[in-house]
Design an enzyme around this catalytic site. Structure first.
Site: not given
Ligand code: FAD
Ligand code: NAP
Length: 314
Positions: A136, A139-140
């Protein structure tokens, strides 16, 4: 807390399919309960710009899903922050056990559990998950400012992730096993124009390389799919974007399935092999897998459930 709740229509999943089913089922006065699952809002909460949702030239995925949730609630749907852990569809009313201890009983069930990221299955991928290996970018990606990153895959997700990661990374290598991408032409065009992205064709990820103390990725070893030759690429982040598999755990031994684990539905409908159980979205769709098609199937599932329940009431 243990309690039992009965509903005419239990909707499992809170992606575009689930929320659309909730809007239609609420308007049909079925007083549905929607259980959101571990990822409220579904896959679109893991992306940024969505450019193909009709009516919005550009909308952020998480914003779109919050709007759908608000819409479902405004129509009267009871949206539960909970996860279904077991589903009995052998007897009616159907019974669902949940993580919170609540037992849901339902006259009809709409399955909208969507899909989850697939992994390569390498031991080194598993070892560094959360320590440099991710599925992701939204997200990261932030953790890799100024670093070199690799992305594995050749579909829309891989290209979108590679493009997004250039906001942070100094260089992104896109590793693909062929020399042709599946991604839409508009994304391929953006990829070609982005000087920070370097495609590496005909290569597979062989191993994620890293340190244990402190734990983190230092590079990858890749292999040419034809010659078998290997070489290493230094990087701090590895993003795996090789597609998604249907989240069928609740029903895989109980419903008829298509190849690949997608729930089989009667053509032109959302009826599964068990009367009263309907399936919508990426859980059943091995072809289109889009937000708008999932929403369309969510609508169909609610209408199918309404008709089914009407025949039961006669
Ligand atoms: P999902 O969105 O997968 O939602 C599934 C839901 O089920 C989740 O809420 C989850 O919590 C819930 N759930 C699962 N198991 C349980 C359980 N046991 N109990 C309760 N709930 C459960 N499509 C587009 O059209 N345009 C795009 O720009 C686009 N971008 C994308 C970007 C990325 C990074 C990804 C991964 C996908 C993208 N897609 C895009 C595809 C799109 O997101 C999916 O087609 C769509 O989200 C599928 O909707 P769905 O409702 O079937 O399921
Ligand atoms: P996908 O379209 O199935 O593509 C998966 C990619 O990963 C393919 O290029 C495939 O290679 C590669 N791959 C699969 N297994 C592999 C393995 N073991 N090793 C190496 N490579 C492997 O998946 P996706 O990109 O996640 O997209 C899923 C769905 O969501 C699609 O329907 C897509 O349209 C949709 N989506 C839409 C948008 C958008 O509309 N903007 C954005 C993201 C996703 P091959 O090509 O060689 O098979």
């Amino acid at each position: 807390m243990t309690e039992t709740r009965h509903t005419r229509a239990l909707i499992i999943g809170s992606g575009p399919a689930g929320y659309t089913a909730a809007i239609y089922a609420s308007r049909a006065m079925l007083e549905p309960v929607l259980v959101q699952g571990i990822e409220p809002g579904g896959q679109l909460t893991t992306t940024t710009e969505v450019e193909n949702w009709p009516g919005d030239v550009e909308v952020q995925g998480p914003d779109l899903m919050l709007r759908m949730e608000a819409h479902a609630k405004a129509m009267g749907c009871d949206v539960a922050t909970d996860i279904i852990t077991d589903l009995d569809i052998d007897n009616r009313p159907f019974t669902a056990q949940s993580d919170s201890g609540t037992t849901y009983t339902a006259d009809a069930v709409i399955l909208a559990t969507g899909a989850r990221a697939r992994w390569l299955g390498l031991p080194s991928e598993e070892a560094f998950k959360g320590f440099g290996v991710s599925a992701c970018a939204t997200c990261d990606g932030f953790f890799y400012r100024g670093e070199e990153i690799v992305v594995v895959g050749g579909g829309n997700t891989a290209v979108e992730e590679a493009l997004f990661l250039t906001n942070f990374a100094s260089k992104v290598t896109l590793i693909h096993r062929r020399d042709e991408l599946r991604a839409e032409m508009i994304l391929q065009d953006r990829l070609k124009k982005n000087p920070k992205i370097e495609p590496l064709w005909f290569h597979q990820l062989d191993e994620v390389l890293g340190d244990d103390n402190p734990k983190g990725v230092t590079g990858v070893r890749v292999r040419h799919v034809e010659t078998g030759e290997t070489h290493e690429i230094p990087c701090k982040g590895v993003f795996i974007a090789i597609g998604h598999a249907p989240a069928n755990e609740l029903v895989k031994d109980r419903l008829e399935m298509k190849e690949g684990g997608y729930v089989k539905v009667r053509p032109g409908s959302t009826e599964t092999s068990v009367p009263g159980v309907f399936a919508a979205g990426d859980l059943t769709d091995d072809k289109y897998r889009q937000a708008v098609t999932s929403a369309g199937m969510g609508c169909m599932a609610a209408l199918d459930a309404e008709r089914f329940l009407a025949t039961q009431d006669d």
